[in-house]
Design a protein around this motif. Structure first.
Motif, mmCIF file in Angstrom:
data_model
loop_
_atom_site.group_PDB
_atom_site.id
_atom_site.type_symbol
_atom_site.label_atom_id
_atom_site.label_comp_id
_atom_site.label_asym_id
_atom_site.label_seq_id
_atom_site.Cartn_x
_atom_site.Cartn_y
_atom_site.Cartn_z
ATOM 1 N N THR A 10 0.838 -1.196 0.000
ATOM 2 C CA THR A 10 0.000 0.000 0.000
ATOM 3 C C THR A 10 0.875 1.249 0.000
ATOM 4 O O THR A 10 0.632 2.206 -0.722
ATOM 5 C CB THR A 10 -0.933 -0.004 1.220
ATOM 6 O OG1 THR A 10 -1.812 -1.126 1.111
ATOM 7 C CG2 THR A 10 -1.754 1.264 1.299
ATOM 8 N N LEU B 20 3.897 1.545 -1.142
ATOM 9 C CA LEU B 20 4.570 1.708 -2.435
ATOM 10 C C LEU B 20 3.582 1.982 -3.567
ATOM 11 O O LEU B 20 3.983 2.337 -4.668
ATOM 12 C CB LEU B 20 5.381 0.455 -2.784
ATOM 13 C CG LEU B 20 6.614 0.153 -1.940
ATOM 14 C CD1 LEU B 20 7.328 -1.074 -2.485
ATOM 15 C CD2 LEU B 20 7.566 1.331 -1.924
ATOM 16 N N GLY B 21 2.300 1.746 -3.303
ATOM 17 C CA GLY B 21 1.308 1.962 -4.353
ATOM 18 C C GLY B 21 1.410 0.962 -5.481
ATOM 19 O O GLY B 21 1.045 1.255 -6.611
ATOM 20 N N LEU B 22 1.919 -0.233 -5.194
ATOM 21 C CA LEU B 22 2.066 -1.249 -6.236
ATOM 22 C C LEU B 22 0.855 -2.161 -6.282
ATOM 23 O O LEU B 22 0.253 -2.462 -5.241
ATOM 24 C CB LEU B 22 3.314 -2.097 -5.965
ATOM 25 C CG LEU B 22 4.656 -1.424 -6.236
ATOM 26 C CD1 LEU B 22 5.800 -2.287 -5.734
ATOM 27 C CD2 LEU B 22 4.829 -1.132 -7.725
ATOM 28 N N TYR C 159 11.616 -0.084 -4.881
ATOM 29 C CA TYR C 159 11.242 -0.633 -6.194
ATOM 30 C C TYR C 159 12.404 -1.379 -6.852
ATOM 31 O O TYR C 159 12.704 -1.181 -8.024
ATOM 32 C CB TYR C 159 10.736 0.479 -7.123
ATOM 33 C CG TYR C 159 9.599 1.274 -6.550
ATOM 34 C CD1 TYR C 159 8.305 0.794 -6.617
ATOM 35 C CD2 TYR C 159 9.817 2.494 -5.931
ATOM 36 C CE1 TYR C 159 7.250 1.509 -6.095
ATOM 37 C CE2 TYR C 159 8.768 3.220 -5.396
ATOM 38 C CZ TYR C 159 7.488 2.727 -5.483
ATOM 39 O OH TYR C 159 6.448 3.440 -4.966
ATOM 40 N N ALA D 81 3.955 2.792 -10.433
ATOM 41 C CA ALA D 81 4.558 3.224 -9.173
ATOM 42 C C ALA D 81 6.064 3.021 -9.245
ATOM 43 O O ALA D 81 6.536 2.002 -9.739
ATOM 44 C CB ALA D 81 3.974 2.426 -8.014
ATOM 45 N N GLY D 82 6.823 4.002 -8.764
ATOM 46 C CA GLY D 82 8.275 3.867 -8.725
ATOM 47 C C GLY D 82 8.972 4.389 -9.966
ATOM 48 O O GLY D 82 10.198 4.393 -10.029
ATOM 49 N N ASP E 196 2.993 8.870 -9.958
ATOM 50 C CA ASP E 196 3.494 7.569 -10.418
ATOM 51 C C ASP E 196 2.555 6.472 -9.933
ATOM 52 O O ASP E 196 2.492 6.148 -8.765
ATOM 53 C CB ASP E 196 4.939 7.321 -9.954
ATOM 54 C CG ASP E 196 5.128 7.275 -8.446
ATOM 55 O OD1 ASP E 196 4.397 8.004 -7.720
ATOM 56 O OD2 ASP E 196 5.980 6.503 -7.974
ATOM 57 N N GLY E 197 1.815 5.908 -10.872
ATOM 58 C CA GLY E 197 0.889 4.829 -10.544
ATOM 59 C C GLY E 197 -0.004 5.218 -9.374
ATOM 60 O O GLY E 197 -0.524 6.331 -9.318
ATOM 61 N N ALA E 198 -0.157 4.272 -8.441
ATOM 62 C CA ALA E 198 -0.975 4.540 -7.253
ATOM 63 C C ALA E 198 -0.079 4.899 -6.081
ATOM 64 O O ALA E 198 -0.437 4.719 -4.934
ATOM 65 C CB ALA E 198 -1.834 3.322 -6.918
ATOM 66 N N HIS E 199 1.115 5.397 -6.368
ATOM 67 C CA HIS E 199 2.084 5.659 -5.301
ATOM 68 C C HIS E 199 1.946 7.065 -4.730
ATOM 69 O O HIS E 199 1.338 7.251 -3.682
ATOM 70 C CB HIS E 199 3.494 5.398 -5.839
ATOM 71 C CG HIS E 199 4.583 5.666 -4.860
ATOM 72 N ND1 HIS E 199 5.737 6.329 -5.197
ATOM 73 C CD2 HIS E 199 4.689 5.363 -3.552
ATOM 74 C CE1 HIS E 199 6.510 6.414 -4.131
ATOM 75 N NE2 HIS E 199 5.904 5.836 -3.129
ATOM 76 N N ARG F 142 -2.749 8.993 -1.150
ATOM 77 C CA ARG F 142 -1.543 8.590 -0.409
ATOM 78 C C ARG F 142 -0.700 9.787 -0.017
ATOM 79 O O ARG F 142 -0.286 9.935 1.122
ATOM 80 C CB ARG F 142 -0.724 7.605 -1.235
ATOM 81 C CG ARG F 142 -1.191 6.169 -1.062
ATOM 82 C CD ARG F 142 -0.374 5.246 -1.946
ATOM 83 N NE ARG F 142 -0.910 3.890 -1.943
ATOM 84 C CZ ARG F 142 -2.079 3.522 -2.436
ATOM 85 N NH1 ARG F 142 -2.900 4.439 -2.951
ATOM 86 N NH2 ARG F 142 -2.461 2.264 -2.417
ATOM 87 N N PRO G 156 -7.287 0.476 0.264
ATOM 88 C CA PRO G 156 -6.095 -0.378 0.170
ATOM 89 C C PRO G 156 -5.947 -1.263 1.405
ATOM 90 O O PRO G 156 -6.515 -0.969 2.460
ATOM 91 C CB PRO G 156 -4.942 0.617 0.067
ATOM 92 C CG PRO G 156 -5.449 1.879 0.636
ATOM 93 C CD PRO G 156 -6.944 1.885 0.463
ATOM 94 N N ALA G 157 -5.189 -2.346 1.251
ATOM 95 C CA ALA G 157 -4.974 -3.273 2.357
ATOM 96 C C ALA G 157 -4.288 -2.567 3.521
ATOM 97 O O ALA G 157 -3.370 -1.788 3.323
ATOM 98 C CB ALA G 157 -4.106 -4.438 1.886
ATOM 99 N N GLN G 158 -4.760 -2.837 4.713
ATOM 100 C CA GLN G 158 -4.159 -2.342 5.954
ATOM 101 C C GLN G 158 -4.024 -0.815 5.980
ATOM 102 O O GLN G 158 -3.035 -0.274 6.477
ATOM 103 C CB GLN G 158 -2.810 -3.018 6.192
ATOM 104 C CG GLN G 158 -2.977 -4.529 6.336
ATOM 105 C CD GLN G 158 -1.725 -5.228 6.800
ATOM 106 O OE1 GLN G 158 -0.649 -5.019 6.264
ATOM 107 N NE2 GLN G 158 -1.861 -6.062 7.817
ATOM 108 N N ARG H 152 -3.231 1.011 9.154
ATOM 109 C CA ARG H 152 -1.857 1.039 9.671
ATOM 110 C C ARG H 152 -1.158 2.370 9.410
ATOM 111 O O ARG H 152 -0.050 2.597 9.866
ATOM 112 C CB ARG H 152 -1.037 -0.093 9.041
ATOM 113 C CG ARG H 152 -1.527 -1.481 9.376
ATOM 114 C CD ARG H 152 -1.112 -1.887 10.782
ATOM 115 N NE ARG H 152 0.318 -2.143 10.890
ATOM 116 C CZ ARG H 152 0.870 -3.338 10.676
ATOM 117 N NH1 ARG H 152 0.125 -4.361 10.363
ATOM 118 N NH2 ARG H 152 2.156 -3.486 10.799
ATOM 119 N N PHE H 153 -1.806 3.253 8.647
ATOM 120 C CA PHE H 153 -1.201 4.542 8.334
ATOM 121 C C PHE H 153 -1.567 5.616 9.356
ATOM 122 O O PHE H 153 -1.355 6.795 9.126
ATOM 123 C CB PHE H 153 -1.602 4.983 6.928
ATOM 124 C CG PHE H 153 -0.916 4.191 5.860
ATOM 125 C CD1 PHE H 153 0.157 4.729 5.161
ATOM 126 C CD2 PHE H 153 -1.305 2.892 5.585
ATOM 127 C CE1 PHE H 153 0.815 3.989 4.193
ATOM 128 C CE2 PHE H 153 -0.647 2.143 4.620
ATOM 129 C CZ PHE H 153 0.421 2.693 3.921
#
Lengths: 431, 315
Positions: A203, A205-207, A276, B119-120, B138-141, B179, B202-204, B207-208
């Motif tokens: 989550t 890293l958004g991957l 990454y 992402a990345g 970048d992506g879902a990052h 994010r 998103p999962a967990q 936790r943020f």
């Protein structure tokens, strides 16, 4: 008659439980004699003598999950370059996956691989054939003819057969020939597009991620089908505690199921993806620390039968990409033994037990005559220093592809000399 | 004064995400941006701070809003700006991202602004190129400049972030805006809530250090700021939510749902909006509650501040 005498060795033969100081005699590529008293008093007259200086002499390793690029992607790895990497890693037999171009789904292609291996490879190459034609998961291959041609097992490699009806029939048919089927456990729809394990780190890293249960779900299904059909099934690699529990329960019920774990799932966890880092993109993806610890436990307890490299060469073109589009896979033939030895250095298992997971166990599962120091067995041997410290340097790998997940990693212990059929195929000092 | 010898603000030469910034960095950027709000409202909007510098906008996903905002920010500071979009590049011919970037690198740009679907991607480019890299999504990052412009907008209305309740609502799962915003706002002392159906969380997520709600009424109760996210068209029909009308009924912002927020609560949206999907038109167009137009203005100012900050220390 060619004879070689190994003196002053610590002989470890996991198949018989032998772990003793002594010597070993090779004649005509086979083990002629072995034991603590051999060569104690006098050196035999004629043979070539190798002083092992107290290092471990064990059966050469059998790596039962290796991808090469031959045929079709020789720029990444040929049988020749893979075999050089294997020899340097103390691996004397590689069981190669059929995921090539073309796919190994025809008896003539098995024959081709065996001929190419005989002409170019330093180690033994044992081909697997596809379970379904073109790995498409739709039609079973000619299991009987492929077996006659020399295929040691049947698998779609890194693909699961999604259709349960197709798999059921393929397993039933394979059982007719007592053929071994290697399953890959990942629900294809659930993991579609995913590149890491779902969780907090993914989550962050958004991957794109898939839940770890995608594996255990398929292990459950395949075990039910195995039970229904009476086939022999080996899970090429598992990576989660849930899968381990399912397999342990099946074994407790007396089913002839076996499984492997990749060296990187024993030594790395999901956080090692870091910023990454695509060389640590593997399939199934790296898991949580709890799952990694479970894999160590599984090897120690014996529920996990074999340790494999899942050697998968990739090039700069496929790895120098954003993480989600980069190809999965790491080379591993040269790091299999060092990574596996971390179990010994962590005090989790004996050296004999860990070596057994790469010698006696694969030999038993695949029905091979190697993987032992018994008299009459092929003289496939590794002389190893279990303590030698070193740092993994991708530039020094023998593999044509350099995509190692272990770059910069500190390991302890590796092969010093490797012999296949009594011939030395690697000598660390001969550089 | 040239920017090269002004006092440095950021430690890194790149802006890849909020996660690389400290509260001090963020405050300094917002303070600097205030001066560019003034410049942007003047008759002569242009300075020569970045004269002779080259800025390349490299967009692998189309984005009229972000790309034009960076273009304008660069031009108002006197830089030469070049726009490259994926359709005119060699990426469709099988060239890798790294190869494309290396080609651009050889043209010796000073700053590369990159938007990519993975992402990345910005992180990868920053390791391979000599110039400064700004992540424009970048992506879902992450989408750090969006979070910074949102922060600037909020601070101008509320003064500070301490104790503010901010509800981020909608497609959190696929949202880099969510994010970056939750990282920034949590860091600055706001209380962040995520509000979405389970399929779009998103999962967990918990936790943020955020509150997670699946009900708009409880998620919006007492909120100071309601931040709506765009729901991508391809995710509407059946894949993540059954239909747009069901989505609007339960998660679209209308007067009734907004009524449980704190009186005077403000509404934000990163754009472009899907009217009648995630937000009702009458709210989007209500100048008393909607900050959406102001966000766009703040976007240019914050990007000028970022270009200024990154060019300090460049030789």
């Amino acid at each position: 008659m060619k004879r070689i005498a190994f003196r002053n060795a610590r002989l470890i033969d996991p198949a018989s439980g032998l772990d003793v100081k002594g010597g070993l005699l090779v004649e005509n590529g086979r083990i002629a004699d072995v034991g603590p008293r051999l060569f104690n008093d006098a050196e035999p007259g004629d043979p070539e003598v190798i002083d092992c200086r107290g290092l471990v002499l064990a059966p050469g390793l059998i790596d039962c999950r290796v991808f090469t690029g031959e045929p079709g992607a020789e720029h990444r790895e040929s049988l020749e370059s893979a075999s050089a990497a294997a020899a340097a890693g103390g691996v004397t037999s590689i069981i190669v996956m059929p995921n090539t171009d073309p796919v190994i789904d025809e008896p003539s292609l098995v024959d081709f691989l065996l001929r190419r291996a005989a002409a170019t490879a330093k180690v033994r190459v044992l081909p697997c054939a596809a379970l379904t034609k073109g790995l498409a998961g739709e039609t079973m291959t000619e299991i009987g003819l492929l077996q006659e041609a020399g295929a040691v097992a049947f698998t779609d490699g890194d693909r699961s057969v999604a259709n349960a009806r197709v798999l059921r029939r393929a397993l039933s048919y394979a059982a007719t020939f007592n053929a071994l089927v290697i399953a890959h456990a990942e629900d294809p729809e659930l993991v579609k597009g995913a590149s890491v394990t779902e969780g907090e780190f993914a989550t962050r890293l958004g991957l794109p991620a898939a839940p770890a249960i995608a594996e255990a779900m398929m292990v459950e299904r395949d075990i039910r089908l195995m039970e229904l059909t009476g086939a022999r099934v080996h899970f090429g690699q598992i990576s989660t505690r849930d899968s381990l529990d399912v397999i342990a329960a099946a074994k407790a019920r007396g089913l002839p199921v076996t499984c492997g774990v990749a060296a990187h799932h024993l030594t790395l966890n999901e956080l090692d993806v870091g910023a990454y880092y695509t060389f640590r993109k593997v399939r199934p993806p790296l898991r949580s620390e709890a799952d990694r610890a479970a894999m160590m436990e599984g090897v120690a307890s014996g529920v996990i039968d074999v340790i494999v490299s899942s050697h998968e060469p990739q090039g700069a073109d496929t790895k120098r990409q954003p993480f989600a589009t980069a190809a999965a896979g790491t080379v591993g033939l040269e790091t299999l033994l060092p990574a596996a030895l971390s179990l010994v250095h962590d005090g989790r298992a004996s050296l004999s037990h860990v070596l057994g997971a790469m010698t006696a166990a694969p030999a038993r599962i695949f029905g091979l005559g190697s993987g032992t120091l018994a008299k009459g067995a092929p003289a496939d041997l590794v002389l190893l220093d279990e303590d030698e410290p070193f740092v993994v340097d991708a530039e020094k790998l023998h593999s044509r592809a350099r995509n190692t997940a272990f770059e910069g990693r500190k390991f302890q212990g590796r092969a010093q000399k490797t012999f296949v059929g009594g011939a030395c195929v690697f000598d660390a000092l001969a550089k | 004064m040239t920017s090269a010898n002004a006092a440095p603000i950021l430690k890194s030469k790149h802006l890849l995400g909020i996660s690389g910034l400290s509260p001090t960095d963020i405050t300094a950027l917002l303070d600097l941006a205030e001066t560019y709000v003034v410049q942007g409202r003047a008759v002569d909007k242009k300075t020569a701070l970045l004269k002779g510098r080259t800025l390349i906008n490299l967009f692998f996903e189309s984005s009229t809003r972000t790309q034009s905002s960076f273009e304008l920010a660069g031009k108002r500071l006197g830089a030469d700006v070049m726009n490259m979009s994926v359709k005119t590049s060699s990426v469709s011919k099988g060239e890798t991202l790294i190869d494309t970037a290396s080609t651009l690198n050889a043209m010796r740009p000073d700053i590369l602004v990159v938007r990519h679907q993975d992402a990345g991607a910005a992180e990868l480019l920053s390791r391979k190129l000599d110039c400064s890299v700004i992540n424009a999504g970048d992506g879902a990052h992450e989408h750090p400049t969006q979070a910074l412009l949102d922060a600037l907008t909020i601070r101008r209305h509320r003064g500070s972030f301490e104790g503010l309740v901010v509800a981020i609502c909608g497609d959190v799962l696929h949202s880099r805006v969510a994010r970056s915003n939750l990282l920034l706002l949590s860091m600055m002392g706001a209380r962040v809530r995520l509000v979405a159906p389970r399929t779009l969380l998103p999962a967990q997520a918990e936790r943020f250090g955020v509150e997670v709600h699946t009900d708009m009424k409880s998620g919006l109760a007492g909120a100071d700021i309601v931040m709506m996210l765009r729901l991508q068209v391809e995710r509407m029909a059946g894949a993540f939510v059954p239909s747009t009308r069901e989505y609007f009924r339960f998660y679209g912002l209308d007067r009734e749902k907004l009524s449980v927020a704190k009186p005077g609560a403000l509404v934000m949206h990163p754009g472009p909006m899907n009217r009648g999907v995630e937000i009702a038109s009458d709210i989007a167009d209500d100048a008393l509650v909607s900050l959406i137009a102001e966000q766009v203005e703040m976007g240019v100012a914050i990007r000028m501040a970022i270009l200024d900050a990154l060019s300090r220390g460049m030789t």
